[in-house]
Design an enzyme around this catalytic site. Structure first.
Site, PDB file in Angstrom:
ATOM      1  N   LYS A  83      32.635 -40.364  42.822  1.00  0.00           N
ATOM      2  CA  LYS A  83      33.865 -40.440  42.042  1.00  0.00           C
ATOM      3  C   LYS A  83      34.958 -39.623  42.718  1.00  0.00           C
ATOM      4  CE  LYS A  83      34.478 -38.299  38.027  1.00  0.00           C
ATOM      5  NZ  LYS A  83      34.372 -37.987  36.589  1.00  0.00           N
ATOM      6  N   GLN A 155      39.834 -37.329  24.708  1.00  0.00           N
ATOM      7  CA  GLN A 155      38.438 -36.899  24.713  1.00  0.00           C
ATOM      8  C   GLN A 155      37.892 -36.712  23.305  1.00  0.00           C
ATOM      9  OE1 GLN A 155      34.724 -36.216  25.630  1.00  0.00           O
ATOM     10  NE2 GLN A 155      36.228 -36.912  27.121  1.00  0.00           N
ATOM     11  N   ASP A 176      44.972 -29.947  15.822  1.00  0.00           N
ATOM     12  CA  ASP A 176      45.804 -30.100  17.014  1.00  0.00           C
ATOM     13  C   ASP A 176      47.218 -29.663  16.663  1.00  0.00           C
ATOM     14  OD1 ASP A 176      45.479 -32.072  19.801  1.00  0.00           O
ATOM     15  OD2 ASP A 176      47.484 -31.477  19.184  1.00  0.00           O
ATOM     16  N   GLY A 235      36.512 -28.172  27.144  1.00  0.00           N
ATOM     17  CA  GLY A 235      37.859 -28.186  27.686  1.00  0.00           C
ATOM     18  C   GLY A 235      38.040 -27.458  29.009  1.00  0.00           C
ATOM     19  N   ALA A 236      37.317 -26.373  29.224  1.00  0.00           N
ATOM     20  CA  ALA A 236      37.517 -25.580  30.439  1.00  0.00           C
ATOM     21  C   ALA A 236      36.998 -26.335  31.654  1.00  0.00           C
ATOM     22  CB  ALA A 236      36.813 -24.232  30.309  1.00  0.00           C
ATOM     23  N   ASP A 237      37.892 -26.634  32.593  1.00  0.00           N
ATOM     24  CA  ASP A 237      37.501 -27.344  33.808  1.00  0.00           C
ATOM     25  C   ASP A 237      38.158 -26.755  35.040  1.00  0.00           C
ATOM     26  OD1 ASP A 237      40.092 -28.102  33.386  1.00  0.00           O
ATOM     27  OD2 ASP A 237      39.724 -30.257  33.416  1.00  0.00           O
ATOM     28  N   LYS A 241      40.529 -20.963  32.541  1.00  0.00           N
ATOM     29  CA  LYS A 241      40.529 -21.619  31.236  1.00  0.00           C
ATOM     30  C   LYS A 241      39.413 -21.058  30.359  1.00  0.00           C
ATOM     31  CE  LYS A 241      42.676 -26.006  32.540  1.00  0.00           C
ATOM     32  NZ  LYS A 241      42.562 -27.482  32.500  1.00  0.00           N
TER      33      LYS A 241
END
Length: 337
Positions: A83, A155, A176, A235-237, A241
């Site tokens: 990918k 997501q 949100d 969420g942390a990528d 983060k």
């Protein structure tokens, strides 16, 4: 017959081009979740190869590229591919494009032939949800009926659809800062689930919590969580983060997807770098649990956390599901002898 069998006794082929819409139509969570679970087991059992994710940082564009190759073999099938994916947080506002986009090349392991080139944006979204579902299935209470989601972007949809495959979800509390996102989420799922808009704390008190935000300052505290909430920290990528306060990952039963990736760019990267946690705080990798290792934890007795960074083996498993679903409709590449 070979486990691949795609190109057996064939000399020429045409590579299938698979659009995002076709990926969406043919990547069912009912098929994807067990495929991703099998990929985790293969990784743990040593029948998968997954070189480290490589990065090309583009600070002038507030983005990066990532390459993610993998090969895996299960008892019933094998698959391979790579990918090429980007993460550009400014895309929605600047270009009306997704933050994350990607292309996946699905190849025959036996011959190396590129069987398909498919859009990997939806592939990535859904396989990420499937990984959370695998973790939830092993770590959440068996009768979990409420799901909290912090972050109502794309997501969040994959999280709900995947987790609902493994738990009897009835109530969804979504939080949100963007009212439009909340409205779209409620409109999408309001007729199927009891969907409520709530605070982060209200979402975090559910049986299962998925955090899917890009924040760098923690937004979930220990006091927000229920006594036995299972948390999917998705969420942390990237370095810096962090969605959960350090006390949560320090004190919870902590499961990660991959040591190198999570300590570099997962939910635990900040407390790891500061020394607030170390290897003694990591209780297991998800592959170990899927492969049958003892949990040393009774779901329902404490908070559990899954730190997910996203693995190339998940993409390969997802691409195989898409490819064979297309094959079932006669859309597979044309072969000539």
């Amino acid at each position: 017959m070979s486990k691949t069998d795609e190109l057996t006794d064939r000399r020429t082929a045409q590579t299938t081009m698979v659009s995002s819409r076709e990926v969406e139509q043919h990547l069912e969570m009912a098929d994807l979740v067990p495929a991703v679970e099998a990929a985790f087991a293969a990784y743990e059992n040593g029948t998968a190869q997954m070189p480290p994710k490589s990065y090309i940082d583009l600070p002038r564009y507030n983005g990066d590229f990532r390459s993610m190759p993998a090969y895996l073999e299960t008892d019933e099938w094998e698959a391979s591919g790579i990918k090429w994916v980007n993460v550009h947080p400014d895309n929605p506002e600047r270009f009306d494009l997704p933050t994350v986009m990607g292309t996946f090349v699905y190849s025959d392991p036996e011959s190396g032939y590129p069987l398909a080139v498919m859009d990997a944006t939806t592939l990535t979204m859904k396989r990420t949800g499937a990984a959370a579902a695998v973790a939830t299935d092993h770590l959440a209470v068996s009768d979990a009926s409420s799901l909290g989601i912090v972050g109502a972007g794309v997501q969040s949809y994959a999280q709900l659809e995947a987790i609902a495959e493994v738990r009897p979800i009835e109530t969804v509390v979504v939080s949100d800062l963007d009212d439009d996102r909340l409205e779209r989420f409620v409109e999408t799922y309001g007729s199927e689930f009891d969907v409520r808009i709530g605070t982060v704390s209200e979402a975090a008190s559910c049986d299962v919590l998925s955090t899917v935000t890009p924040v760098e300052s923690p937004i979930v505290s220990p006091d927000d969580l229920g006594d036995a909430t299972h948390v999917n920290a998705m969420g942390a990528d990237a370095e810096g983060k962090q969605e959960l306060q350090t006390e949560i990952v320090r004190d919870a039963f902590l499961v990660i997807d991959d040591f190198d990736q999570t300590t570099h760019s997962g939910e635990i990267n900040v407390p790891w770098d500061t020394g607030a946690i170390d290897e003694t705080n990591i209780d297991a990798e998800l592959g170990e649990i899927v492969a049958g290792a003892s949990l040393n934890c009774d779901p329902g007795s404490q908070v559990t956390v899954f730190d997910s960074t996203g693995l190339a083996i998940q993409d390969v498993a997802a691409a195989r599901v898409v490819y064979h679903a297309l094959d079932g409709e006669g859309l597979r590449f044309e072969l000539t002898s």
